[in-house]
Design a protein around this motif. Structure first.
Motif, PDB file in Angstrom:
ATOM      1  N   VAL B  44      -8.926  40.877 -13.208  1.00 14.45           N
ATOM      2  CA  VAL B  44      -7.577  41.385 -13.486  1.00 14.45           C
ATOM      3  C   VAL B  44      -7.084  42.253 -12.334  1.00 14.45           C
ATOM      4  O   VAL B  44      -5.951  42.097 -11.853  1.00 14.45           O
ATOM      5  N   ARG B  48      -4.071  41.736  -9.740  1.00  9.46           N
ATOM      6  CA  ARG B  48      -2.991  42.731  -9.589  1.00  9.46           C
ATOM      7  C   ARG B  48      -2.760  43.034  -8.098  1.00  9.46           C
ATOM      8  O   ARG B  48      -1.617  43.136  -7.638  1.00  9.46           O
ATOM      9  N   PHE B  64       1.291  43.991 -16.394  1.00 12.66           N
ATOM     10  CA  PHE B  64       1.290  42.632 -16.936  1.00 12.66           C
ATOM     11  C   PHE B  64       1.958  42.608 -18.306  1.00 12.66           C
ATOM     12  O   PHE B  64       1.771  43.515 -19.126  1.00 12.66           O
ATOM     13  N   GLN B 233      -3.287  49.258 -22.675  1.00  7.12           N
ATOM     14  CA  GLN B 233      -4.011  48.667 -21.547  1.00  7.12           C
ATOM     15  C   GLN B 233      -3.260  48.759 -20.224  1.00  7.12           C
ATOM     16  O   GLN B 233      -3.869  48.965 -19.177  1.00  7.12           O
ATOM     17  N   GLU B 234      -1.971  48.567 -20.259  1.00  4.97           N
ATOM     18  CA  GLU B 234      -1.204  48.556 -19.019  1.00  4.97           C
ATOM     19  C   GLU B 234      -0.444  49.871 -18.862  1.00  4.97           C
ATOM     20  O   GLU B 234       0.716  49.996 -19.270  1.00  4.97           O
ATOM     21  N   LEU B 242      -5.781  42.157 -22.333  1.00  6.81           N
ATOM     22  CA  LEU B 242      -5.303  41.447 -21.143  1.00  6.81           C
ATOM     23  C   LEU B 242      -5.847  40.019 -21.129  1.00  6.81           C
ATOM     24  O   LEU B 242      -7.010  39.781 -21.450  1.00  6.81           O
ATOM     25  N   THR B 244      -7.125  37.490 -19.187  1.00  5.94           N
ATOM     26  CA  THR B 244      -7.721  37.311 -17.872  1.00  5.94           C
ATOM     27  C   THR B 244      -7.439  35.932 -17.259  1.00  5.94           C
ATOM     28  O   THR B 244      -7.016  35.855 -16.099  1.00  5.94           O
ATOM     29  N   ILE B 247      -3.819  35.723 -16.191  1.00  5.17           N
ATOM     30  CA  ILE B 247      -3.537  36.646 -15.091  1.00  5.17           C
ATOM     31  C   ILE B 247      -4.085  36.068 -13.779  1.00  5.17           C
ATOM     32  O   ILE B 247      -3.417  36.110 -12.733  1.00  5.17           O
TER      33      ILE B 247
END
Lengths: 354, 395
Positions: B44, B48, B64, B233-234, B242, B244, B247
């Motif tokens: 992740v 990013r 995200f 989480q974000e 998330l 994964t 992403i």
């Protein structure tokens, strides 16, 4: 044939489309979006987003292309505004008939023909029979579901481009067939009310658009019996919901005999005073060659009435109808549909009774 | 099948498919503390960083989300709530008249339900919001503006907004400007930091990544109130485990899109020029909409006088050519496009429109197929329109 199937999201149009596919036609499904603010219908009536989804799922199962056509504006002008205007003029319109005449078998059919289709298929209960002088429109075999009355406004050309695959079936068969074909709408309830008045409150719908116009109930001698909030809300032959207040001297039920929006008077009286010997009608529409002179046939004056024997004379302005026996509950604005046996000859809009 | 609807969604690129499928078989919640969790977290965070490097922002600025609509809603509602909470006088939301519904509808909702004052700023005939229009709207009462949202490039006609100039105006008044850049990433050079915008939405499936994943890029100090409350989480701005694999696929797609931008844009530009010239030659009275120069390279949008866009779409669909009339609502009813209306089209003209959008899998043969099918389709749709109009006039 290349066929455009009008798919409401209900069980009838779904089975009609399925049968047309099975008959070997090349089908494209369209859902007609007729409500300008579909959310306001709150999931009832017809052409809600839920109905569009149901129609789309049927098209998926039949593996035919599917589109939504937005005819809301035209529907408002040709059907809803006309409905209100007719009531305002003291007549009793049939909006389903108007929709068939100006939307399904006019706007939609025209567009379909223009786009290269040969016919429009619907879930109406009526039969098409090839006769000696062309395609004939007949009553459905299911007398409870027969919709030939609301199709009586179609002319020969419209009938020639129609496809009604359900005319030879009864409703229970259609439901069973929908289930057998795996169509998700098999158990969906029938729609009954006027689609743009999903709560069934026609009086409230009209009052919101026409306002209160207080007036009087009178008897046949002109004596005032009570007050109402608008003559436009009443229909000749109506008995329920009059709320006159004072009962009739003889205690018998009273019926609306006449609606006059000019002086805002509703004339009421006993059932036998409803009897009329005949009617005049305008806007004639013929399902085949237009007849001339006087001829005998049967005439149906409302959607769920009997067709009764009459002598019909074609006059320049329309039709004159003389019933063999007096008929009750003839309301101006409704259609007089002419039958020869099961066959629809044509129709005209009732202008006055005689 | 000729797919000319890449602005609706475009196929995944091989890099994204490989990155995503590699992760689909693995276990690990990026928020877990053990080895599997750490491995997922690493994917992740590397994703990013990849996205940040491609877009000219810091990794910590990438939040995200579940896609573009999600990102737009967080930006509009979250920033309105945050700015209004700081100063209750901030009630005005300024947006352009050509925004996507993902911006238009949350803004309208804030106005209807939350006491916001929505001001929809007019665009010119090419669909551009002029910086002086924005300036005048702000200057009417700068202290009352909660936020501004102007898309980077329009999804229907393809017009690119002068986003850096608009952002400069917003910065002068220290008002956050959010930009929906869903159509721009991978089609235009986008440098978040250089642009001066405070927030920017993007989504995976418009640039060769998977569906259901997107991001809101938030400049430091731009902190929306969250819409979803949960694990945080974000950055506490967005919650939810998330995704994964998505992403990873998203990051690979963004990286590839930005790396290949010049060549891709040049290819699309050439194909589109061919398409536009061909359409105008085949249907001389077709009207080519949007900014002729400053536009997305893959979008060609036309109005065909006398035709219903719905009819054109259906006739082309029957010939295996897939395109769009613009944006459709959930019931599939095509309303006249607010974008075209804002650009000065009347309702009939707005209803007569089609969008053809090209993408990385488009070929010259796609364009040729369209040009072959289009003239008879337009002729037929026009005739259908004439028949309907004739009956309408009779009755």
């Amino acid at each position: 044939m290349r066929v455009l199937a009008a798919m409401s999201g209900g069980v009838d149009s779904a089975v009609a489309a399925a049968r047309a596919v099975e008959a070997g036609h090349e089908l494209t499904g369209v859902h007609l979006a007729l409500a300008e603010a579909p959310d306001s219908l709150k999931g009832k009536g017809c052409c809600t987003p839920e109905d569009a989804r149901d129609a789309r799922r049927v098209a998926d199962v039949l593996d035919i292309p599917f589109y939504v056509w937005d005819l809301a504006e035209q529907f408002r002008v040709d059907v809803i505004d006309n409905f209100v205007a007719e009531y305002a003029a003291g007549r009793t319109p049939n909006p389903c008939l108007r929709c068939n005449e100006s939307i399904k078998f006019a706007a939609v059919l025209d567009r379909a023909i223009g786009l290269g289709f040969d016919a429009v298929c619907t879930g109406h209960y009526a039969r098409l029979v090839d006769g000696p002088s062309g395609r004939e429109l007949h009553r459905a075999v299911d007398p409870d579901k027969d919709q030939s009355y609301v199709l009586g406004v179609l002319d020969a050309d419209q009938v020639a481009h129609a496809l009604f695959p359900l005319g030879g079936s009864v409703k229970t068969e259609v439901r069973a067939e929908a289930a057998a074909r795996g169509l998700t709408v098999a158990a969906k309830p029938d729609s009954h009310d006027i689609c743009f008045i999903p709560d069934g409150d026609t009086a409230g719908f009209l009052q919101a658009r026409l306002g209160e116009r207080p007036g009087s109930f009178v008897d046949t001698s002109g004596a005032v019996l009570g007050a109402h909030s608008g003559a436009y809300g009443f229909t000749v032959g109506q008995r329920r919901g009059l709320r006159i207040g004072t009962p009739a001297p003889d205690g018998r039920p009273r019926y609306v005999l006449d609606v006059s929006v000019v002086d805002n008077r509703v004339t009421v009286g006993p059932a036998e005073a409803l009897e009329v010997a005949g009617l005049t009608a305008d806007r004639p529409r013929w399902c085949g060659p237009a007849p001339a002179g006087t001829f005998e046939c049967r005439v149906q004056v409302r959607a769920h009435g009997e067709a009764v024997p009459a002598a019909v004379t074609a006059i320049p302005e329309g039709l004159q109808v003389a019933f063999s026996e007096p008929v009750r509950g003839v309301a101006p604005g409704q259609a007089a549909v002419l039958y020869d046996g099961t066959r629809v000859l044509g129709s005209a809009t009732i202008a006055a009774t005689v | 099948m000729t797919y000319l609807d890449h602005a609706a969604t475009t196929p995944m690129v091989p890099e994204a498919l490989a990155a995503m499928t590699a992760e689909l078989g693995r276990v690990g919640n990026p928020s877990s503390l053990h080895g599997s969790g750490r491995a997922a977290r690493r994917v992740v965070e590397e994703s990013r960083e990849t996205i940040a490097a491609a877009l000219g922002c810091r990794p910590g600025e990438v939040v995200f989300t579940g896609g573009g609509t999600d990102a737009d809603n967080v930006a509009l509602k979250g920033l309105y709530w945050a700015r209004h909470r700081e100063d209750p006088a901030r009630r005005r939301i300024l947006i352009s008249a050509v925004e996507h519904h993902a911006v238009l509808d949350p803004a309208a909702w804030l106005a209807q339900q939350q006491g916001a004052v929505l001001e929809v700023l007019p665009v010119d005939s090419l669909g551009r919001l002029r910086p002086e229009t924005l300036r005048a709207a702000i200057e009417a009462d700068p202290a009352s503006v909660a936020l501004i949202s102007v898309m980077w490039a329009n999804n229907e006609v393809g017009t690119v907004q002068p986003i850096a100039e608009l952002a400069a105006v917003a910065r002068e008044f220290e008002i956050p400007l959010h930009s929906d850049a869903v159509q721009a990433i991978g089609a235009l050079p986008v440098d978040f930091a250089a642009s001066g915008v405070s927030a920017m939405s993007l989504t995976g499936h418009k640039l060769g990544g998977p569906l259901g994943i997107g991001a809101l890029v938030l400049a430091r100090g731009t902190v929306p109130v969250p819409l979803l409350h949960g694990g945080g989480q974000e950055r506490d701005v967005h919650s939810g485990t998330l995704d994964t694999p998505s992403i990873a696929g998203f990051a690979a797609a963004v990286e590839a899109a930005v790396r290949n931008l010049d060549a891709h844009a040049a290819t699309l530009h050439a194909l589109r020029s061919e398409l536009v010239a061909g359409v105008l030659a085949a249907v001389p009275d077709a009207r080519y909409n949007g900014d002729p120069d400053d536009r997305l390279p893959g979008i060609a949008h036309f109005s065909f006088a006398g035709c219903e866009g719905d009819s054109l779409l259906m006739l082309l669909d029957a010939r295996g050519i897939e395109c769009s009339t613009g944006s459709a609502c959930s019931a599939g009813v095509a309303r006249p496009s607010h974008v075209l209306i804002a650009m000065g089209h009347d309702e009939a003209s707005a209803r007569s429109s089609l969008r053809f959008s090209l993408g990385h899998s488009s070929t010259e043969s796609d364009v040729a197929q369209l040009l072959e099918a289009l003239p008879p389709v337009v002729e037929r749709a026009r005739r259908a329109g004439e028949i309907a109009a004739a009956r309408h006039n009779r009755s």
